[in-house]
Write a protein that holds these residues in place. Sequence first.
Motif, mmCIF file in Angstrom:
data_model
loop_
_atom_site.group_PDB
_atom_site.id
_atom_site.type_symbol
_atom_site.label_atom_id
_atom_site.label_comp_id
_atom_site.label_asym_id
_atom_site.label_seq_id
_atom_site.Cartn_x
_atom_site.Cartn_y
_atom_site.Cartn_z
ATOM 1 N N LEU A 31 0.812 -1.221 0.000
ATOM 2 C CA LEU A 31 0.000 0.000 0.000
ATOM 3 C C LEU A 31 0.843 1.268 0.000
ATOM 4 O O LEU A 31 0.419 2.300 -0.525
ATOM 5 C CB LEU A 31 -0.951 0.005 1.191
ATOM 6 N N SER A 32 2.028 1.198 0.586
ATOM 7 C CA SER A 32 2.891 2.381 0.638
ATOM 8 C C SER A 32 3.766 2.517 -0.603
ATOM 9 O O SER A 32 4.551 3.450 -0.708
ATOM 10 C CB SER A 32 3.752 2.363 1.898
ATOM 11 N N GLY A 33 3.641 1.564 -1.537
ATOM 12 C CA GLY A 33 4.378 1.675 -2.791
ATOM 13 C C GLY A 33 5.689 0.927 -2.841
ATOM 14 O O GLY A 33 6.467 1.098 -3.784
ATOM 15 N N ASP A 34 5.970 0.104 -1.839
ATOM 16 C CA ASP A 34 7.228 -0.658 -1.820
ATOM 17 C C ASP A 34 6.935 -2.147 -2.011
ATOM 18 O O ASP A 34 7.193 -2.972 -1.132
ATOM 19 C CB ASP A 34 7.987 -0.404 -0.517
ATOM 20 N N ALA A 35 6.403 -2.466 -3.178
ATOM 21 C CA ALA A 35 6.018 -3.848 -3.467
ATOM 22 C C ALA A 35 7.214 -4.793 -3.424
ATOM 23 O O ALA A 35 7.090 -5.935 -2.997
ATOM 24 C CB ALA A 35 5.322 -3.925 -4.820
ATOM 25 N N ALA A 36 8.376 -4.318 -3.847
ATOM 26 C CA ALA A 36 9.563 -5.179 -3.851
ATOM 27 C C ALA A 36 9.919 -5.634 -2.438
ATOM 28 O O ALA A 36 10.287 -6.793 -2.231
ATOM 29 C CB ALA A 36 10.740 -4.457 -4.496
ATOM 30 N N ALA A 37 9.798 -4.749 -1.463
ATOM 31 C CA ALA A 37 10.089 -5.121 -0.077
ATOM 32 C C ALA A 37 8.998 -6.013 0.506
ATOM 33 O O ALA A 37 9.253 -6.785 1.438
ATOM 34 C CB ALA A 37 10.258 -3.863 0.778
ATOM 35 N N ALA A 38 7.796 -5.920 -0.041
ATOM 36 C CA ALA A 38 6.683 -6.722 0.461
ATOM 37 C C ALA A 38 6.805 -8.188 0.079
ATOM 38 O O ALA A 38 6.390 -9.071 0.842
ATOM 39 C CB ALA A 38 5.357 -6.166 -0.075
ATOM 40 N N VAL A 39 7.389 -8.467 -1.074
ATOM 41 C CA VAL A 39 7.427 -9.839 -1.589
ATOM 42 C C VAL A 39 8.038 -10.830 -0.606
ATOM 43 O O VAL A 39 7.423 -11.863 -0.312
ATOM 44 C CB VAL A 39 8.106 -9.894 -2.976
#
Length: 88
Positions: A31-39
Amino acid sequence: MPEAIAQCNQVLEASPDDYAANVLLGRALVLSGDAAAAVPKLKKASALATQLPEPHTLLADAYVKLGQKTEAERERAEAESLGAGDEE
């Protein structure tokens, strides 16, 4: 959102296998725009609770944001096979 991310990180420092904290952190990062860190957090959550569709749904969202269509489709299919979208 930054406060939620910080709190989840604190929980995970003490308890890296906490399913809820991994899912919440993954969701917050997407949601905060850091999809790479979410994976990695969402992959961890899916490994901790193999029967639950939620981390796969969130992974699909992250992969869409990263432009990784094949991975997103795979995760959506996995979520559906685990019952995502069931209204029970």
